[in-house]
Design a protein around this motif. Structure first.
Motif, short mmCIF file in Angstrom:
data_model
loop_
_atom_site.label_atom_id
_atom_site.label_comp_id
_atom_site.label_asym_id
_atom_site.label_seq_id
_atom_site.Cartn_x
_atom_site.Cartn_y
_atom_site.Cartn_z
N GLU A 1 46.87 44.33 47.83
CA GLU A 1 47.48 45.61 47.49
C GLU A 1 46.58 46.75 47.95
O GLU A 1 45.42 46.54 48.33
CB GLU A 1 47.69 45.71 45.97
CG GLU A 1 46.40 45.69 45.18
CD GLU A 1 46.63 45.74 43.68
OE1 GLU A 1 47.80 45.74 43.26
OE2 GLU A 1 45.64 45.79 42.94
N GLU A 2 47.13 47.94 47.96
CA GLU A 2 46.36 49.12 48.33
C GLU A 2 45.20 49.29 47.34
O GLU A 2 45.37 49.16 46.12
CB GLU A 2 47.27 50.34 48.30
CG GLU A 2 46.60 51.62 48.71
CD GLU A 2 47.56 52.81 48.63
OE1 GLU A 2 47.07 53.95 48.56
OE2 GLU A 2 48.79 52.58 48.65
N PHE A 3 44.00 49.59 47.89
CA PHE A 3 42.83 49.70 47.03
C PHE A 3 41.90 50.80 47.55
O PHE A 3 41.67 50.90 48.77
CB PHE A 3 42.07 48.37 47.00
CG PHE A 3 40.94 48.32 46.00
CD1 PHE A 3 41.19 48.03 44.67
CD2 PHE A 3 39.64 48.59 46.40
CE1 PHE A 3 40.15 48.00 43.75
CE2 PHE A 3 38.60 48.56 45.48
CZ PHE A 3 38.86 48.27 44.15
N PRO A 4 41.34 51.64 46.65
CA PRO A 4 40.43 52.74 47.07
C PRO A 4 39.00 52.23 47.26
O PRO A 4 38.15 52.36 46.37
CB PRO A 4 40.54 53.73 45.90
CG PRO A 4 40.82 52.87 44.71
CD PRO A 4 41.66 51.73 45.21
N VAL B 1 41.24 43.68 57.90
CA VAL B 1 41.73 44.88 57.20
C VAL B 1 43.08 45.28 57.77
O VAL B 1 43.26 45.31 59.00
CB VAL B 1 40.73 46.05 57.35
CG1 VAL B 1 41.28 47.31 56.70
CG2 VAL B 1 39.39 45.69 56.72
N ASN B 2 44.00 45.60 56.88
CA ASN B 2 45.29 46.16 57.30
C ASN B 2 45.24 47.65 57.02
O ASN B 2 45.45 48.09 55.88
CB ASN B 2 46.43 45.50 56.53
CG ASN B 2 47.79 45.99 57.01
OD1 ASN B 2 47.88 46.89 57.84
ND2 ASN B 2 48.85 45.40 56.46
N LEU B 3 44.91 48.40 58.05
CA LEU B 3 44.78 49.86 57.93
C LEU B 3 46.02 50.50 58.54
O LEU B 3 46.24 50.43 59.75
CB LEU B 3 43.51 50.33 58.65
CG LEU B 3 43.25 51.84 58.66
CD1 LEU B 3 43.10 52.37 57.23
CD2 LEU B 3 42.00 52.16 59.48
N LEU C 1 44.57 51.58 53.22
CA LEU C 1 44.17 50.18 53.39
C LEU C 1 45.08 49.34 52.48
O LEU C 1 44.84 49.22 51.28
CB LEU C 1 42.70 49.98 53.01
CG LEU C 1 41.68 50.30 54.11
CD1 LEU C 1 41.54 51.82 54.27
CD2 LEU C 1 40.33 49.69 53.77
N THR C 2 46.14 48.81 53.05
CA THR C 2 47.14 48.10 52.24
C THR C 2 46.70 46.70 51.85
O THR C 2 47.24 46.12 50.91
CB THR C 2 48.48 48.02 53.00
OG1 THR C 2 48.25 47.38 54.26
CG2 THR C 2 49.05 49.41 53.22
N VAL D 1 40.65 44.58 38.38
CA VAL D 1 40.58 45.81 39.16
C VAL D 1 41.52 45.78 40.37
O VAL D 1 41.95 46.82 40.87
CB VAL D 1 39.13 46.08 39.63
CG1 VAL D 1 38.68 45.04 40.65
CG2 VAL D 1 38.99 47.49 40.19
N ALA D 2 41.85 44.57 40.85
CA ALA D 2 42.73 44.45 42.01
C ALA D 2 43.48 43.12 41.94
O ALA D 2 43.05 42.18 41.27
CB ALA D 2 41.92 44.53 43.31
#
Length: 848
Positions: A545-548, A618-620, A625-626, A659-660
């Protein structure tokens, strides 16, 4: 206590079967010839066998809705594979490759003679050419930066020898790169500094381009590789085994029909035993030909059902080859019961009347087991495994034909044989012979040419010694009070041992279990387990999933989750691959503020240019960053049981991260998914079949207590089979699950026959009912058990684990089913008073 009878269906059906028996007895030729023509017509479907063979390993032997297949789709979507930057760890499927495991005969492959032979072999492989020598390895190889992926381990070993440098294990610095040697060196011993002192084995892997454009050339190259290695002469220094990405599938495809020769041997055994067990000293009452045609009836059922399903395009999987053995056992059991009830009819009655008596008693009992078996296998069509679906569909259809041919083809032959008996004709010559032994004839004539005797008291045929044993010895002995108590104690001990075994049975399947014992696949995988189990597969840990990632607090929490994986005993705490850690180090070297979103994203692109391999992790999409992935290294994954524990442990840690949203993946997880499904499927099958069996039993067995006991016997036998599997070193896997599906029906056959005979008995006391049931069915049950086990004994000599496992589990089912039918169920039934209506009337008359 009295028992309420539930014969609303059994009585009218018995009458219907009696009419059918009379009709078959009146027109036997019609019912004999039609099945032969039907089998011939349907059997032509075998011409489509090759067209409908489907043994794709993943499609047939893995759960259709396995969670790892969903994860693989996620990986393919988020992390498209870059063929110009080959990475084995990043493959989401098996890819194309060829592999060699070389084991030194002197226990150290780093010695000169062994190493020289391995180097020569490597040169031969690299010089393989295809397509008229126009294409070589360099044309089909997987590449990194336009260079073929090479076996760096050989360069490292030769460098050690040439430059007198040491090799560190499991990671070694080679040039500017750190090379992981855990999958390339096996049987390693190191000194106190972690330097390799010796290595028993080396694995060389040749990765090929996995793109569709090079597909045909890669197939040709793999074929030449296999030919080269299979022709390679044995060496006194190195023992070589090989494997390719096609080996697994080729092994299964090449042995799909290998069970057919064993089936012919089984038929020979079954015919021999059936003939011997049905032979009579009386030359008129001899049932030799009935035994032969009982086996033929099962064969016709297999031909008809398989041909029909091949006509309509049902896939033929290697597991289906086990079905004929099951149908043979069912057919023989039916035949023995039919013969037994025929012998109880009055020999002076007409053939139609004798057939009516036989069908009224026998076919009702056969119907109960056939109906439950067919329903059970049709329910099995809803399995999560396509191989199980195909097996169940073929088997259910075969059982249906077996039932139809039993009441038509076999019944018709019994009627024809009955007409011969009615004419007092010899079983072999069909010549009419005298009933009484002539005084003026020699003993040999009297032995070979006299027959037709019967029991003048009952009007039926004289019983064989084995039948009299159950009536006069075994039955009366079993119903003694102290024997019943002993049987109950033995049953409780059996149940306790079985439950204990259930908690100790192993799960998991080894890949070589689907290959022949002497196959190159088996040799390779066993050596792989022996020498390269110190380090297992590399595992992807995916943030789905999207993560900061620029958020310092959340990033630390995520890294904490990743560290939790390293706390597992089967994960190496030192070896891992993380694009995030590498990026943070990159930022630290350049004094970048990566806690800022804009700086993080701007510098990430530059980082990928510097380390392009991480771009695949990485899927950017835009500034989002999904998804991303990290890699951890497993250790000590030495067997299938460890694989189960590994998969469960990894999933548990992934689920604990708050957290994710995390998931784990490796291309082999597609096959590991079966472990979660197998036990659940077995429990579901047993529960569903038990429910179906209870309904059928309540409708067809004229006593609810007897019906309930038949249902309970399913659980009792299945617990016993599972428990004793642990003692016989049989694992629970997709293969044994298929066999379990087969066996559930057989667990109740004997119990159902005895219970129906007990409930239908007109005797007054429970003990008398039990003795009568054993008298009528004890010998047929013993015959059915021995004939099936003897027939299946041909599987012991099979080269395939699948067939041997089939025999082992089927032996347990038949033996435990027989013990339940002949000992446990009769004793338990006598503890309840299940009186027939006639018995109640007799009791009322006595009281009046």
């Amino acid at each position: 206590m009295g028992c309420r009878r539930t014969d609303c269906l059994s009585k009218p059906l018995s009458g219907l079967f009696a009419k059918l028996g009379s009709t078959v007895g009146s027109h036997p030729l019609f019912f004999f010839i039609i099945p032969i023509f039907v089998s011939a017509a349907l059997g032509a479907g075998f011409v489509f066998l090759k067209d409908h063979e489907d043994n794709d390993f993943e499609r047939q032997f893995t759960p259709m809705k396995g969670p790892s297949k969903v994860t693989r789709a996620l990986v393919k979507e988020n992390f498209p594979y870059d063929h110009s930057l080959f990475s084995e760890d990043r493959l989401y499927s098996g890819g194309r490759f060829a592999s060699i495991i070389a084991v030194a005969q002197n226990h150290n492959l780093l010695d000169s003679p062994a190493l020289e032979e391995l180097t020569r072999l490597n040169d031969k492989v690299l010089n393989i050419t295809v397509d008229g020598r126009r294409l070589g390895f360099s044309d089909v190889c997987a590449r990194v930066d336009r260079e073929c992926v090479s076996n760096v381990v050989l360069e490292i070993i030769n460098s050690r020898k040439t430059h007198q440098t040491s090799i560190t294990y499991p990671e070694h610095s080679h040039g500017s790169e750190t090379v992981f040697l855990g999958s390339a060196l096996g049987g390693v011993t190191t000194d106190a500094n972690g330097t390799v002192a010796s290595a028993q084995a080396v694995r060389l892997t040749y990765f090929l381009n996995d793109q569709e454009s090079s597909s045909e050339a890669a197939k040709l190259w793999l074929r030449r590789f296999k030919a080269l290695l299979s022709e390679e002469p044995s060496s006194k220094h190195v023992d070589v085994s090989y494997f390719t990405s096609k080996s697994k599938q080729e092994e299964i495809d090449s042995h799909t029909t290998d069970g057919f020769p064993l089936f012919l041997i089984t038929y020979a055994f079954a015919i021999s035993f059936s003939v011997i067990s049905c032979m009579r000293v009386d030359n008129v009452r001899n049932k030799v030909w009935v035994a032969v045609f009982g086996v033929v009836s099962s064969g016709l059922a297999v031909v008809s059902s398989f041909g029909l399903l091949l006509y309509i395009g049902v896939p033929f999987v290697i597991t289906v080859a086990n079905s004929p053995f099951l149908i043979l056992g069912i057919g023989l059991n039916n035949m023995f019961i039919m013969v037994s009830d025929w012998q109880h009819s009055n020999v002076k009655d007409s053939v139609p009347k004798r057939m009516a008596h036989t069908y009224e008693e026998a076919v009702m009992s056969i119907t109960i087991t056939a109906l439950t078996d067919v329903l059970k296998f049709f329910i099995g069509v809803m399995s999560d495994f396509r191989a199980v679906q195909s097996f169940c569909l073929y088997t259910a259809t075969s059982i249906f034909f077996c039932y139809i041919y039993t009441v038509t083809f076999l019944g018709a032959f019994m009627a024809l044989n009955g007409k011969r008996e009615a004419g007092n004709r010899h079983w072999l010559t069909c010549m009419e012979i005298p009933t009484v032994k002539p005084i003026d004839r020699p003993d040999m004539y009297n032995f070979c040419c006299v027959g037709g005797d019967y029991d003048k008291t009952t009007g039926a045929e004289k019983k064989k010694l084995a039948s009299n044993f159950f009536k006069d010895c075994f039955g009366p002995f079993l119903v003694k009070s102290w024997v019943k108590g002993l049987v109950i104690v033995i049953y409780l001990v059996y149940l306790g041992m079985s439950i204990f075994g259930c908690f100790n049975v192993q799960q998991g399947i080894e890949l070589y279990d689907l290959a022949a014992d002497n196959s190159h696949v088996t040799r390779f995988i066993k050596k792989e387990r022996q020498y390269f189990s110190d380090y297992g597969p590399s595992i992807m840990v995916i943030v789905k999933e999207e993560f900061p990632y620029w958020d310092h607090v959340k990033r630390q929490q995520l890294q904490g989750c990743l560290e939790d994986f390293k706390g597992l005993w089967f994960v190496d705490k030192e070896i891992s691959t993380s694009w995030l850690d590498s990026f943070l180090s990159y930022g630290q070297e350049r004094h970048l503020n990566l806690n800022d979103k804009e700086a993080f994203l701007n510098n990430l692109t530059e980082f990928f240019e510097d380390s392009p391999v991480f771009k695949q992790d990485v899927n950017l999409t835009g500034d989002v960053l999904t998804a991303s992935r990290f890699f951890i290294q497993t250790v000590d994954v030495a067997n299938a049981s460890t694989e189960i524990e590994m998969l469960q442990g990894l999933k548990y840690i992934a689920d604990q991260c708050r957290v994710a949203s995390l998931t784990v993946y490796n291309k082999d997880f597609i096959y590991f998914d079966q472990y979660d499904v197998v036990v659940k499927s077995i429990i579901k099958n047993v529960a569903v079949i038990s429910a179906v069996m209870l309904v059928v039993s309540l409708l067809l067995i004229p006593d609810p207590v007897c019906a309930l006991l038949v249902t309970c016997s399913i659980g009792s036998v299945m617990v016993g089979v599972t428990g004793f599997m642990a003692l016989w070193d049989i694992s629970l896997d997709s293969i044994s699950m298929i066999i379990f599906t087969v066996c559930i029906g057989f667990t109740v056959d004997f119990s159902a026959h005895v219970s129906y005979a007990f409930a239908s008995s007109k005797k007054q006391s429970p003990n008398e009912k039990a003795v009568e049931a054993l008298s009528n069915l004890g010998y047929p049950i013993l015959q059915g058990t021995l004939s099936t086990i003897l027939g299946l004994s041909a599987l012991i000599w099979s080269e395939f684990h699948t067939f041997r496992t089939f025999f082992q589990i089927f032996f347990l089912v038949m033996f435990l089913g027989m013990v339940h039918g002949l000992i446990f169920i009769p004793v338990i039934l006598t503890l309840f008073t299940c009186c027939s209506r006639e018995s109640k009337k007799d009791l009322k008359m006595t009281r009046m």
